[in-house]
Design a protein around this motif. Structure first.
Motif, mmCIF file in Angstrom:
data_model
loop_
_atom_site.group_PDB
_atom_site.id
_atom_site.type_symbol
_atom_site.label_atom_id
_atom_site.label_comp_id
_atom_site.label_asym_id
_atom_site.label_seq_id
_atom_site.Cartn_x
_atom_site.Cartn_y
_atom_site.Cartn_z
ATOM 1 N N LEU A 1 -1.314 -0.310 11.435
ATOM 2 C CA LEU A 1 -2.699 -0.406 10.974
ATOM 3 C C LEU A 1 -2.844 0.124 9.555
ATOM 4 O O LEU A 1 -3.581 -0.440 8.733
ATOM 5 N N ALA A 2 -2.130 1.199 9.252
ATOM 6 C CA ALA A 2 -2.175 1.751 7.898
ATOM 7 C C ALA A 2 -1.539 0.806 6.895
ATOM 8 O O ALA A 2 -1.962 0.729 5.733
ATOM 9 N N MET A 3 -0.503 0.086 7.325
ATOM 10 C CA MET A 3 0.123 -0.893 6.435
ATOM 11 C C MET A 3 -0.849 -2.026 6.106
ATOM 12 O O MET A 3 -0.891 -2.521 4.977
ATOM 13 N N LYS A 4 -1.655 -2.446 7.095
ATOM 14 C CA LYS A 4 -2.593 -3.544 6.890
ATOM 15 C C LYS A 4 -3.792 -3.113 6.055
ATOM 16 O O LYS A 4 -4.295 -3.879 5.230
ATOM 17 N N ASN A 5 -4.280 -1.898 6.296
ATOM 18 C CA ASN A 5 -5.462 -1.419 5.583
ATOM 19 C C ASN A 5 -5.255 0.034 5.181
ATOM 20 O O ASN A 5 -5.662 0.949 5.899
ATOM 21 N N PRO A 6 -4.612 0.266 4.036
ATOM 22 C CA PRO A 6 -4.279 1.637 3.644
ATOM 23 C C PRO A 6 -5.481 2.498 3.308
ATOM 24 O O PRO A 6 -5.328 3.707 3.136
ATOM 25 N N CYS A 7 -6.666 1.916 3.222
ATOM 26 C CA CYS A 7 -7.858 2.701 2.885
ATOM 27 C C CYS A 7 -8.764 2.931 4.095
ATOM 28 O O CYS A 7 -9.940 3.279 3.933
ATOM 29 N N ASP A 8 -8.246 2.739 5.277
ATOM 30 C CA ASP A 8 -8.993 3.049 6.497
ATOM 31 C C ASP A 8 -8.889 4.557 6.739
ATOM 32 O O ASP A 8 -7.856 5.063 7.163
ATOM 33 N N TYR A 9 -9.978 5.257 6.483
ATOM 34 C CA TYR A 9 -9.955 6.720 6.565
ATOM 35 C C TYR A 9 -9.546 7.212 7.937
ATOM 36 O O TYR A 9 -8.749 8.146 8.067
ATOM 37 N N ASP A 10 -10.075 6.601 8.979
ATOM 38 C CA ASP A 10 -9.815 7.087 10.331
ATOM 39 C C ASP A 10 -8.342 6.930 10.707
ATOM 40 O O ASP A 10 -7.746 7.818 11.323
ATOM 41 N N VAL A 11 -7.748 5.806 10.337
ATOM 42 C CA VAL A 11 -6.325 5.604 10.603
ATOM 43 C C VAL A 11 -5.490 6.613 9.815
ATOM 44 O O VAL A 11 -4.564 7.235 10.352
#
Length: 390
Positions: free
Chosen positions: A232-242
């Motif tokens: 998930l972090a690879m797909k959206n590195p700016c997702d704070y919760d992840v």
């Protein structure tokens, strides 16, 4: 469960904007003159450096800079930092970066007060670190867990040795963790960091210590968390919760809480250290190569633990009376996760051939005879594991 003493006084300050508290936290630890230790230019390009400097100045603290930390931190810079601290009367070290910067800072902190060259402690396990300057951390890369661990790993360029020291004196006084700081991490760093976190959990999980179901369950939940959140972090590195999940997990994975009452393995780390010392590859990438090979070699000494791992962490649902098939399926799923993260799973994937495997195996056990605890690995065992990674 074996006897244990759990001790970790690291103060964790977690959340958005917490880097602005750095100067206050250092001053509360008695700092007057700070060594500001960091790596490359990212801390300056992303604005973090300016925030840290402003915080130190607002707290009325003097500071001297020492940048230039590289992945697999170098002994030469550690020695430079020790000399600088002694010359300038520095009484506190602030590491702004990931595990390499923090490990370098810890080595400097111990070296300033040590009675002999700091490398002696890395090479001779009988020498104990009896003191160190206080260290604080602003974490930029969740991976190594060094922000609250008692350990430091450093590479000596003379001979390409990569070795470890551990002492309660190396536990940082505080660690500032702001997940937003990690938004600018490139994909390779995210992947390597998640691999490192997973490895810290697996090293503790694979134990021959009986009756540790409580920490088994904690480790299993932690491993499932990184397996889920890494992609998930690879797909959206700016997702704070992840990013918050990964950052906090990276700290918990290596602060010794999850190893309480059990004897971890750590053979795969020792085997990987030879790879990253000799070829200067990222530690997380090396672990993605070594761990599946170690599993293929070591699982037969205690199949029950591997079957438990496969069913609880990877949801393998093959017949329980076929342990070999269960473990093979689990390793295939693990390697699939590494590949989805863009990591190598074989030595050739990282451009490494077979010409130096014997040399690395010999160096891995040099001065200690064997490595690992789940299965005691001799030089020939280590060589066989490298061969399985081809």
């Amino acid at each position: 469960m074996v006897n244990f003493e759990y001790y970790n006084p690291a103060r964790i300050v977690f959340g958005r904007g917490t880097e602005s508290e750095t100067g206050r936290l250092a001053k509360e630890c008695g700092a007057t003159h700070v060594l500001l230790h960091y790596g490359g230019g990212s801390v300056k390009s992303n604005g973090l450096y300016d925030k840290i400097v402003e915080s130190l100045r607002d707290a009325g603290l003097r500071f001297t800079e020492l940048g230039g930390v590289k992945p697999n931190p170098r002994l030469s810079l550690v020695r430079e930092g020790i000399s600088l601290c002694r010359q300038e009367g520095i009484d506190f070290i602030l590491a702004v970066g990931g595990g390499s910067t923090i490990d370098s800072a810890k080595a400097i902190a111990a070296g300033v007060v040590a009675g002999r060259d700091i490398w002696d402690y890395y090479m001779d396990g009988s020498l104990k670190v009896e003191g160190a300057l206080p260290v604080g951390v602003v974490l930029t890369i969740p991976a190594a867990g060094s922000e609250s661990s008692d350990s430091s790993v450093v590479t000596n360029e003379e001979g390409d040795y990569k070795r470890y020291i551990g002492s309660r004196h190396l536990i940082p006084r505080f660690a500032v963790l702001d997940p937003e700081v990690t938004f600018s991490m490139p994909p390779a760093q995210i992947a390597n960091g998640c691999s490192d976190i997973l490895a810290h959990l697996m090293e503790r999980y694979f134990t021959r210590t009986p009756h540790v179901d409580f920490t088994d369950r904690l480790l299993e939940a932690s491993m499932r968390t990184v397996l889920e959140n890494g992609p998930l972090a690879m797909k959206n590195p700016c997702d704070y919760d992840v990013r918050a999940e990964i950052m906090w997990l990276g700290t918990i994975a290596h602060n010794n809480l999850l190893g309480a009452g059990r004897i971890g393995d750590w053979g795969s780390h020792d085997i990987e250290h030879e790879l990253s010392a000799m070829y200067d590859i990222a530690h997380g990438a090396g672990l993605a190569i070594v761990f599946p090979a170690w599993m293929k070699y070591a699982y037969k000494v205690h199949r029950v633990k591997f079957v438990q791992f496969a069913t609880r962490v990877f949801d393998v649902s093959l017949p329980l009376d076929d342990a070999d098939a269960i473990v093979a399926e689990m390793i295939e799923r693990l390697e699939g996760w590494y590949r989805r993260m863009g990591l190598p799973v074989r030595l050739p994937d990282a451009g490494i051939g077979s010409d130096r495997l014997g040399q690395m195996a010999a160096r891995c056990v040099e001065g200690r005879g064997t490595v690992g605890n789940f299965m005691k690995l001799s030089e020939s065992d280590v060589a066989a594991i490298y061969a399985l990674a081809l």
